[in-house]
Design a protein around this motif. Structure first.
Motif, short mmCIF file in Angstrom:
data_model
loop_
_atom_site.label_atom_id
_atom_site.label_comp_id
_atom_site.label_asym_id
_atom_site.label_seq_id
_atom_site.Cartn_x
_atom_site.Cartn_y
_atom_site.Cartn_z
N SER A 326 24.01 8.78 1.54
CA SER A 326 23.85 7.64 0.61
C SER A 326 25.26 7.19 0.31
CB SER A 326 23.16 8.14 -0.67
OG SER A 326 23.42 7.29 -1.76
N GLY A 327 25.51 5.91 0.46
CA GLY A 327 26.89 5.48 0.21
C GLY A 327 27.06 3.98 0.37
N ILE A 328 28.28 3.55 0.19
CA ILE A 328 28.58 2.11 0.23
C ILE A 328 29.96 1.88 0.83
CG2 ILE A 328 29.30 2.30 -2.22
CD1 ILE A 328 28.73 -0.70 -2.51
N GLY A 329 30.04 0.85 1.68
CA GLY A 329 31.33 0.43 2.21
C GLY A 329 31.88 -0.65 1.30
N THR A 330 32.97 -0.34 0.61
CA THR A 330 33.56 -1.32 -0.31
C THR A 330 35.04 -0.99 -0.55
OG1 THR A 330 33.45 -2.29 -2.54
CG2 THR A 330 32.78 -0.01 -2.36
N GLU A 331 35.81 -2.04 -0.80
CA GLU A 331 37.22 -1.83 -1.18
C GLU A 331 37.32 -1.59 -2.68
OE1 GLU A 331 40.03 -1.57 0.35
OE2 GLU A 331 39.84 -2.55 2.31
N ASP A 332 36.22 -1.94 -3.39
CA ASP A 332 36.25 -1.89 -4.85
C ASP A 332 35.56 -0.60 -5.31
OD1 ASP A 332 35.88 -2.16 -7.55
OD2 ASP A 332 35.02 -4.18 -7.46
N ASP A 333 36.36 0.37 -5.67
CA ASP A 333 35.79 1.68 -6.01
C ASP A 333 34.91 1.64 -7.27
OD1 ASP A 333 35.69 4.53 -5.20
OD2 ASP A 333 36.57 4.84 -7.19
N THR A 334 35.10 0.64 -8.11
CA THR A 334 34.22 0.56 -9.29
C THR A 334 32.79 0.22 -8.87
OG1 THR A 334 34.63 -1.79 -9.73
CG2 THR A 334 36.15 -0.23 -10.77
N ARG A 335 32.65 -0.53 -7.76
CA ARG A 335 31.30 -0.82 -7.24
C ARG A 335 30.69 0.42 -6.60
NH1 ARG A 335 29.13 -3.22 -10.06
NH2 ARG A 335 27.56 -4.12 -8.70
N ARG A 336 31.55 1.27 -6.04
CA ARG A 336 31.07 2.54 -5.47
C ARG A 336 30.49 3.39 -6.60
NH1 ARG A 336 33.25 3.63 -1.06
NH2 ARG A 336 35.25 2.87 -1.81
N ARG A 337 31.24 3.47 -7.69
CA ARG A 337 30.78 4.28 -8.82
C ARG A 337 29.43 3.74 -9.33
NH1 ARG A 337 33.08 7.05 -13.56
NH2 ARG A 337 31.29 7.23 -14.95
N ALA A 338 29.35 2.41 -9.46
CA ALA A 338 28.09 1.81 -9.94
C ALA A 338 26.95 2.12 -8.97
CB ALA A 338 28.27 0.30 -10.09
N PHE A 339 27.26 2.06 -7.69
CA PHE A 339 26.24 2.30 -6.66
C PHE A 339 25.73 3.74 -6.75
CE2 PHE A 339 24.72 3.44 -2.45
CZ PHE A 339 24.08 2.29 -1.99
N VAL A 340 26.66 4.69 -6.82
CA VAL A 340 26.25 6.11 -6.82
C VAL A 340 25.52 6.44 -8.13
CG1 VAL A 340 27.03 8.50 -6.59
CG2 VAL A 340 28.18 6.71 -5.31
N GLU A 341 25.99 5.91 -9.24
CA GLU A 341 25.29 6.17 -10.52
C GLU A 341 23.85 5.71 -10.44
OE1 GLU A 341 26.84 5.32 -14.42
OE2 GLU A 341 28.88 5.57 -13.70
N ALA A 342 23.66 4.50 -9.91
CA ALA A 342 22.30 3.96 -9.84
C ALA A 342 21.46 4.74 -8.82
CB ALA A 342 22.35 2.48 -9.46
N ALA A 343 22.07 5.11 -7.71
CA ALA A 343 21.33 5.87 -6.69
C ALA A 343 20.90 7.23 -7.27
CB ALA A 343 22.18 6.06 -5.44
N LEU A 344 21.82 7.88 -7.99
CA LEU A 344 21.50 9.20 -8.57
C LEU A 344 20.44 9.10 -9.66
CD1 LEU A 344 24.95 11.02 -8.81
CD2 LEU A 344 23.01 11.59 -7.33
N ALA A 345 20.45 7.99 -10.39
CA ALA A 345 19.41 7.82 -11.42
C ALA A 345 18.04 7.81 -10.74
CB ALA A 345 19.65 6.53 -12.19
N GLY A 346 17.98 7.19 -9.58
CA GLY A 346 16.73 7.15 -8.81
C GLY A 346 16.34 8.54 -8.32
N VAL A 347 17.33 9.30 -7.86
CA VAL A 347 17.06 10.68 -7.41
C VAL A 347 16.49 11.47 -8.59
CG1 VAL A 347 18.11 12.82 -6.56
CG2 VAL A 347 18.90 10.62 -5.67
N GLY A 348 17.12 11.28 -9.76
CA GLY A 348 16.67 11.98 -10.97
C GLY A 348 15.22 11.66 -11.31
N ARG A 349 14.85 10.38 -11.21
CA ARG A 349 13.46 9.99 -11.52
C ARG A 349 12.48 10.65 -10.55
NH1 ARG A 349 16.06 5.13 -12.97
NH2 ARG A 349 15.96 4.33 -10.85
N CYS A 350 12.88 10.74 -9.29
CA CYS A 350 12.01 11.39 -8.29
C CYS A 350 11.81 12.86 -8.67
CB CYS A 350 12.63 11.31 -6.90
SG CYS A 350 12.67 9.64 -6.24
#
Ligand code: BGC
Length: 413
Positions: A326-350
């Protein structure tokens, strides 16, 4: 969100993308053709072939407890039936380095690249690949199996239909005629019909062979030393039908994902690998919704897709789930953080809903060779200076490492 005891927190890479100098592989050969689909050459990559101790130490220091990497078939079996003990010993040292640093090694046996001899014999388009893959797995498991914590057979064994239904890969008849395929065949002393390189393959014949190779690979891996869970990894997307596209979307889901997930029912786990969602209309794939944020891959920024895919994988495969990418290609690491936080929230709900999710591996440990796109997309938690090979941890790497150590997303920044 607190995660279950023993949850695997890792990062993932693949040999060709990080090791460097993978000279005997089909990919290296393809990168060096005068007409090549690759934007640049892999070269020294991240030189992980020599820097694995440093890399394991860094990942462990950040807080991770597992590392997913691949063993390079082209090194271990450079000619058909001829195994390199030196290459096997290299991977024994890599596995020991993981163990020494408290990283449970999750080993992928084939992550896209293959030995040239296999490509010249039709790769996974040829039924001979099935026994060849099983023989390679058997040898590796016999030599190294007791150091494995878990194993994945063929990375994204569904990638051929997955790329085709996404409109990223042309249809079978076009693939066969591509100029680089003709040139590659000539280089290897074979004909275009007998050349095949995964996943630039004819969809119609590859699916059955990779499933057979997976099945025989599982048996071979379990016949060796060590007892460890073995699974397949499946490329998945949240597939959305735009009105009129319902039938096409259902068909895409069926041929590119469901038949593979059904084949995972006898396995110890299934690896879910999700990056985005795909919209399908009456004429086929539509691309990202206009106006929405896109990643460097041209994918829609869609971390919610992971939760959808975990739920589907669990419902169909009915085995434990590991998020193997699970991951994202981006130069903007703040978007990476947002992406992983949201992805993990989904994992948590599962997990809260009772789905047995056992781990999360971020793709990728470090910025690396992103196949056709070369070094442009930045997926890493760690930046790599291409001239000096110096590693620099990005803020999301520090944060995710802390999450891993705490086994919880409820941590102070
Ligand atoms: C592959 C990786 C690749 C990643 C990002 C996955 O499909 O397994 O090798 O780098 O996607 O595109």
């Amino acid at each position: 969100m607190k995660f279950p005891k023993g949850f695997l927190w890792g990062t993932a890479t693949a040999a060709h993308q990080v090791e460097g100098g993978n000279l005997n592989s089909d990919y290296w050969m393809m990168e060096h053709l005068p007409v090549t689909p690759f934007m640049e050459k892999s070269g020294d990559a991240c030189d992980q072939y020599h820097r694995y101790v440093e890399d394991c130490a860094l990942l462990a220091k950040l807080g991770f407890n597992s590392y997913r990497f691949s063993i390079e078939w082209a090194r271990v079996e450079p000619e058909e039936g001829e195994f390199s003990q030196a290459a096997i010993e290299h991977y024994r040292r890599v596995l020991n380095a993981c163990r020494d640093h408290g990283l449970a090694p999750m080993v992928t046996l084939q992550h896209f690249s293959s030995p040239r001899w296999l490509a010249a014999k039709g790769g996974f388009e040829s039924v001979g690949s099935v026994t060849a893959f099983a023989r390679y797995c058997e040898r590796v498991a016999h030599e190294l199996g007791e150091l494995f914590a878990s194993a994945c057979t063929i990375n994204e064994l569904n990638s051929v239909p997955h790329l085709q239904v996404g409109g990223i890969m042309p249809a079978d008849d076009v693939i066969a005629e591509l100029p680089w395929r003709v040139e590659a065949a000539r280089r290897l002393g074979t004909t275009p019909e007998n050349f095949s390189m995964f996943p630039f393959c004819a969809c119609s014949v590859t699916g059955e062979n990779v499933l057979k190779a997976h099945r025989m690979g599982v048996v071979a891996l379990k016949s060796g030393r060590g007892k460890f869970p073995v699974g397949m990894t499946v490329a998945m997307a949240e597939i959305v039908a735009v009105p009129g596209g319902e039938e096409k979307a259902a068909h895409a889901e069926r041929i590119s994902e469901d038949i593979f997930l059904e084949a995972a029912r006898n396995d110890d786990f299934v690896g879910v690998q999700t990056y985005t969602r795909r919209r399908i209309g009456s004429d086929g794939p539509l691309g990202p919704e206009p106006g929405l944020e896109q990643t460097q891959m041209g994918y829609e920024f869609r971390p919610q897709a992971l939760e959808v895919c975990i739920r589907r994988a669990a419902a169909i495969a009915k085995v434990p789930i590991i998020v193997t990418e699970s991951g994202i290609g981006t130069e903007d690491d703040t978007r990476r953080r947002a992406f992983v936080e949201a992805a993990l929230a989904g994992v948590g709900r599962c997990i809260k809903d009772g789905i047995d999710v056992r781990g999360y591996y971020y793709w990728s440990s470090m910025d690396n060779f992103e196949w056709l796109l070369g070094y442009m997309p930045k997926f890493g938690l760690i930046a790599v200076d291409r001239a000096t090979q110096k590693r620099t941890v990005k803020p999301t790497g520090e944060w995710l490492g802390k999450v891993a150590r705490a086994n919880s997303t409820e941590i102070a920044d």
